[in-house]
Design an enzyme around this catalytic site. Structure first.
Site, PDB file in Angstrom:
ATOM      1  N   HIS A   1     -44.961  17.977 -18.677  1.00 48.43           N
ATOM      2  CA  HIS A   1     -43.564  18.112 -18.232  1.00 48.43           C
ATOM      3  C   HIS A   1     -42.513  17.906 -19.333  1.00 48.43           C
ATOM      4  CE1 HIS A   1     -45.208  17.700 -14.135  1.00 48.43           C
ATOM      5  NE2 HIS A   1     -45.849  16.634 -14.567  1.00 48.43           N
TER       6      HIS A   1
HETATM    7  C1  BDR Z   1     -42.151  13.323 -14.503  1.00 47.68           C
HETATM    8  O1  BDR Z   1     -42.594  12.094 -13.966  1.00 47.68           O
HETATM    9  C2  BDR Z   1     -43.287  11.348 -14.920  1.00 47.68           C
HETATM   10  O2  BDR Z   1     -44.497  10.921 -14.400  1.00 47.68           O
HETATM   11  C3  BDR Z   1     -43.443  12.237 -16.136  1.00 47.68           C
HETATM   12  O3  BDR Z   1     -43.298  11.460 -17.315  1.00 47.68           O
HETATM   13  C4  BDR Z   1     -42.348  13.252 -16.002  1.00 47.68           C
HETATM   14  O4  BDR Z   1     -41.142  12.817 -16.607  1.00 47.68           O
HETATM   15  C5  BDR Z   1     -42.892  14.457 -13.832  1.00 47.68           C
HETATM   16  O5  BDR Z   1     -42.657  14.445 -12.465  1.00 47.68           O
END
Ligand code: BDR
Ligand code: CA
Length: 313
Positions: free
Chosen positions: A243
């Site tokens: 992400h």
């Molecule tokens: C987001 O949530 C976190 O677990 C990850 O770092 C990312 O920023 C994805 O949903």
């Protein structure tokens, strides 16, 4: 080279946050003014420590690291050790950091930095819950028109949520902060799950990273190995979504992404859909367009950029 872009990274590492920080520190296009930690994937004492671990891995002990908010504005903190492990950065062996945490509070740093810089100079890159940014805007509304833009990883619309059926983690953890941001008038680029679920850490992509054979690429591959197991099981894919580096990649190579201007509202009323990002993708309301929402990514181009850059560290 054209002038470097001044950025503040606000983050809750998290393996994918770590990869995003590495990508930013490896890229000469940026002047990283500071990195502010927020509570999210794990509590604040761990996220601020993890930021310093990552800076040290990158050999960038000169970067200033600040601790911000230890809890969301209204709701209790929800963490995600079940994804990221007990430390938030499980995977490789990273030594305890020796570089210091700045004494100044992260929110004060954001306010002071935006105030002292020229209007339109500072970009905020957010990789976690939006608590620090909302607190800064609440404390100092005068900074809103001075911020160049906020580029955030958060939300999900066509893909739904990853923490509840309706909500993505970063927005779910502090929906009130997110709601404040989307009404702040600051230009927002939102990179939701609809985009990041296409950025998969396939075996071939991790192998290509590991093949670079540097200390940083080895650590990055180990971080991904740990992080992706959860999502591979969940989604049944080869690799998991990476992400947060999408935020930094968008700033470097917007041509790798596509999206459109939309209205986005955040659900803060219903417990069932708390933290949902209601994106008016089809323009069925006359609500003002308050965000550029990214939906697609050239994932091969993205991984080539990430791997090439972090191998330079
Ligand atoms: C987001 O949530 C976190 O677990 C990850 O770092 C990312 O920023 C994805 O949903
Ligand atoms: Ca994150």
């Amino acid at each position: 080279m054209t002038e470097r872009r001044a950025i503040i990274i606000d983050t809750d590492p998290g393996q994918d946050d770590a990869l995003a920080i590495l990508l930013a520190l490896a890229s000469p296009e940026f002047d990283v003014l500071g990195i502010t930690a927020v509570a999210g994937n794990v509590p604040l004492p761990l996220t601020q420590t993890n930021v310093r671990k990552v800076c040290e891995l990158a050999g960038r002990t000169d970067v200033r690291v600040f601790a911000g908010a230890s809890r969301p504005l209204v709701r209790d903190l929800v963490t995600a050790e079940y994804v990221h492990g007990k430390t938030g950065l499980d995977g490789p062996e990273l030594s305890e950091p020796v570089m210091e945490l700045q004494a100044q509070h992260g929110v004060d740093f954001i306010v002071e930095t935006v105030r002292e810089r020229a209007s339109g100079e500072v970009t905020l890159c957010t990789l976690g819950p939006l608590t620090n940014i909302a607190l800064a805007l609440n404390r100092a509304p005068d900074i809103a028109p001075k911020i160049r833009e906020i580029v955030m990883m958060g939300g999900g619309f066509f893909e739904g949520g990853n923490t509840t059926p309706a909500a993505e983690f970063n927005i779910y953890v502090d929906p009130h902060a997110a709601a404040a941001l989307f009404h702040s008038g600051v230009p927002i680029v939102m990179i939701p799950l609809d985009c990041t679920h296409k950025a998969l850490t396939t075996r071939a992509r991790i192998d290509a990273m590991r093949a670079k054979g540097t200390k940083v690429t080895d650590a990055a591959a180990a971080l991904i190995d740990f992080f992706e197991r959860f999502d591979e099981d969940k989604y049944g894919t080869d690799g998991g979504p990476l992400h947060d580096p999408c935020v930094i990649a968008w700033l470097l190579r917007p041509d790798l992404f596509s999206g459109r201007d939309c209205n986005v509202e955040i659900e803060i009323g219903s417990e069932l859909t708390m933290g949902m990002t209601v994106v008016d993708w089809w323009g069925v309301t006359d609500r003002p367009k308050n965000a550029h929402v990214i939906r697609d990514i050239d994932s091969d181009g993205f991984f080539a950029l990430l791997t090439d850059r972090i191998a330079r560290l």
